[in-house]
Design an enzyme around this catalytic site. Structure first.
Site, PDB file in Angstrom:
ATOM      1  N   THR A 281       0.849  -1.190   0.000  1.00 36.48           N
ATOM      2  CA  THR A 281       0.000   0.000   0.000  1.00 36.48           C
ATOM      3  C   THR A 281       0.884   1.240   0.000  1.00 36.48           C
ATOM      4  O   THR A 281       1.901   1.286   0.697  1.00 36.48           O
ATOM      5  CB  THR A 281      -0.962   0.013   1.202  1.00 36.48           C
ATOM      6  OG1 THR A 281      -1.787   1.183   1.147  1.00 36.48           O
ATOM      7  CG2 THR A 281      -0.217  -0.017   2.524  1.00 36.48           C
TER       8      THR A 281
ATOM      9  N   HIS B 213       2.609 -11.387  14.418  1.00 38.99           N
ATOM     10  CA  HIS B 213       3.687 -11.879  15.275  1.00 38.99           C
ATOM     11  C   HIS B 213       3.472 -13.338  15.684  1.00 38.99           C
ATOM     12  O   HIS B 213       4.385 -13.976  16.247  1.00 38.99           O
ATOM     13  CB  HIS B 213       3.773 -10.998  16.531  1.00 38.99           C
ATOM     14  CG  HIS B 213       5.126 -10.969  17.163  1.00 38.99           C
ATOM     15  ND1 HIS B 213       6.173 -11.769  16.743  1.00 38.99           N
ATOM     16  CD2 HIS B 213       5.629 -10.242  18.191  1.00 38.99           C
ATOM     17  CE1 HIS B 213       7.243 -11.529  17.475  1.00 38.99           C
ATOM     18  NE2 HIS B 213       6.942 -10.601  18.376  1.00 38.99           N
TER      19      HIS B 213
END
Length: 423
Positions: free
Chosen positions: A341, A394
């Site tokens: 993006t 994560h």
């Protein structure tokens, strides 16, 4: 009578919103002609007629949510004759009472029945409200001829009825039990507000962004890239590139190539989680975020690792054009493995992009800005610098791999000729 149902739309797409009726009750419809436009969370799709006939009834209103398999309209397929003479017959038959030559209804009693208060008094209004709208108005105890529609063509919709009902309640100084109490600010004439219903796409964007933050252990790490060499290379090559390929040489092809190089080195960034399993993707379908009037959508450049720079630039350009024209197909929005993006086109200097689930990584590009950079212990130079950000899940990507991924992207961008060796 043929029922028009919501067809299977695409994988994972089970419902949509009626955006617009392309045909109205009474219209003659040819086989294969589009009847209604549905807005899904990805693209708009048209539902066409399987047979020719007259559209008898539109069961749902624009703005209503429908699911796959729902009946949304009914057609009279026995009315095969096309042309102006056949159009409108069905509607007139539904809304005109059967009168004899004396003006009385042709029934046993000979009495003229009392006209429904919610039927319009002239042909113009009669054609601008669907049966479902008139039924809803009757249920709310509202006369349609009192309503001022927002539609520039004068068509009355359910939201017009709701607004009229709210205004009437405020005028009378009382609130109906089934209406939420309006906020104080909306009652102050010196502080006007406008209530706008979110589009299905915007609702879905909101839901998925919240879902991404709630379901993923999302972190963002940053780095900065010296764009000097890339900008010099682009300046030297852009004219020849355009001449040879018919497309401009932009930054996106370089970043796409750099991302692919980094994904090959850190494959867990090109993955997704399925229950207690990790799906490592051995392909590189790169999503490129595009801002449209309806919100941010992410068309996918398929097999980007097999495309050269010109191929990537052409594909991104075509997808962006389709996105703005609302012509993207569903398969052009599905199955990406990683997303890029570029908030820099709007002037963003720094941001934390949100994951495009179920993907576990997204790269954010930002504005190129001249900043003083230390060349050595004695010299500073003004260099075109860009901050880049990697948001990642994560749960399967450790900080070491996230930082390593960004460093790899940085190295490839700062030495753009090396991108020729990475593919």
């Amino acid at each position: 009578m043929l029922e028009i149902k919501v067809p299977e739309l695409a994988e994972s797409v089970t419902e949509g919103t009626v955006a617009e009726w392309l045909k109205q009750p009474g219209d003659y419809v040819e086989k294969g002609e589009d009847i209604v436009e549905l807005e899904t969370d990805k693209v708009n799709v048209e539902i066409s007629a399987e047979e020719a006939g007259i559209l008898e009834e539109a069961v749902v209103e624009p703005g209503e949510t429908v699911k796959v398999g729902d009946v949304i309209a009914r057609m009279n397929t026995n009315a095969k004759e096309a042309g102006e003479d056949s159009k409108g017959k069905s509607t007139e038959k539904q809304i005109e009472t059967s009168l004899d030559s004396s003006g009385k209804e042709n029934n046993d009693s000979g009495h003229i029945p009392k006209k429904d208060e919610n039927e319009f008094s002239d042909e113009h209004h009669r054609l601008l409200a669907s049966p479902a709208t008139r039924k809803y108005a009757r249920e709310q105890g509202i006369k349609l001829n009192e309503i001022h529609p927002r539609d520039p063509l004068g068509k009355i919709r359910k939201e017009d009825i709701d607004e009229h009902k709210g205004n009437r309640n405020q005028t009378s100084g009382s609130l109906s039990l089934d209406s939420p109490e309006p906020k104080a600010s909306s009652q102050d004439p010196n502080k006007p507000v406008e209530r706008i219903k979110m589009s299905r796409r915007r609702q879905t964007i909101a839901k998925r962004l919240v879902q991404a933050q709630q379901t993923a252990a999302m972190l963002t790490t940053f780095n900065e890239v010296d764009m000097t060499n890339l900008m010099d290379l682009r300046k030297r090559r852009k004219d020849k590139f355009l001449e040879n390929n018919g497309v401009k040489l932009g930054f996106m092809s370089f970043f796409t190539k750099a991302v692919i190089g980094a994904l090959k080195k850190y494959p867990y960034v090109n993955a997704e989680i399925d229950g207690d399993e990790i799906i490592l993707k051995k392909f590189y379908d790169i999503g490129v975020a595009v801002s449209t009037e309806d919100g941010l959508i992410v068309p996918v450049v398929r097999d980007a690792d097999r495309l050269d720079f010109a191929g990537i630039e052409k594909e991104i350009g075509q997808l962006a054009e389709k996105a703005h024209e609302k012509k993207l197909a569903l398969n052009e929005l599905q199955g990406g493995s990683f997303t890029i993006t570029n908030g820099g086109v709007f002037g963003s200097l720094w941001s934390t992009p949100i994951l495009n689930t179920p993907q576990v990584g997204i790269l954010g590009m930002h504005k190129i800005q001249m900043r003083p950079v230390a060349i050595d212990n004695d010299r500073f130079e003004n260099r075109p610098m860009m901050y880049i950000a990697l948001s990642y899940d994560h749960r399967i990507i450790d900080g070491k791999d996230a930082v390593g991924f960004l460093v790899k992207v940085k190295e490839l961008i700062e030495d753009p000729e090396s991108l020729l060796l990475e593919g």
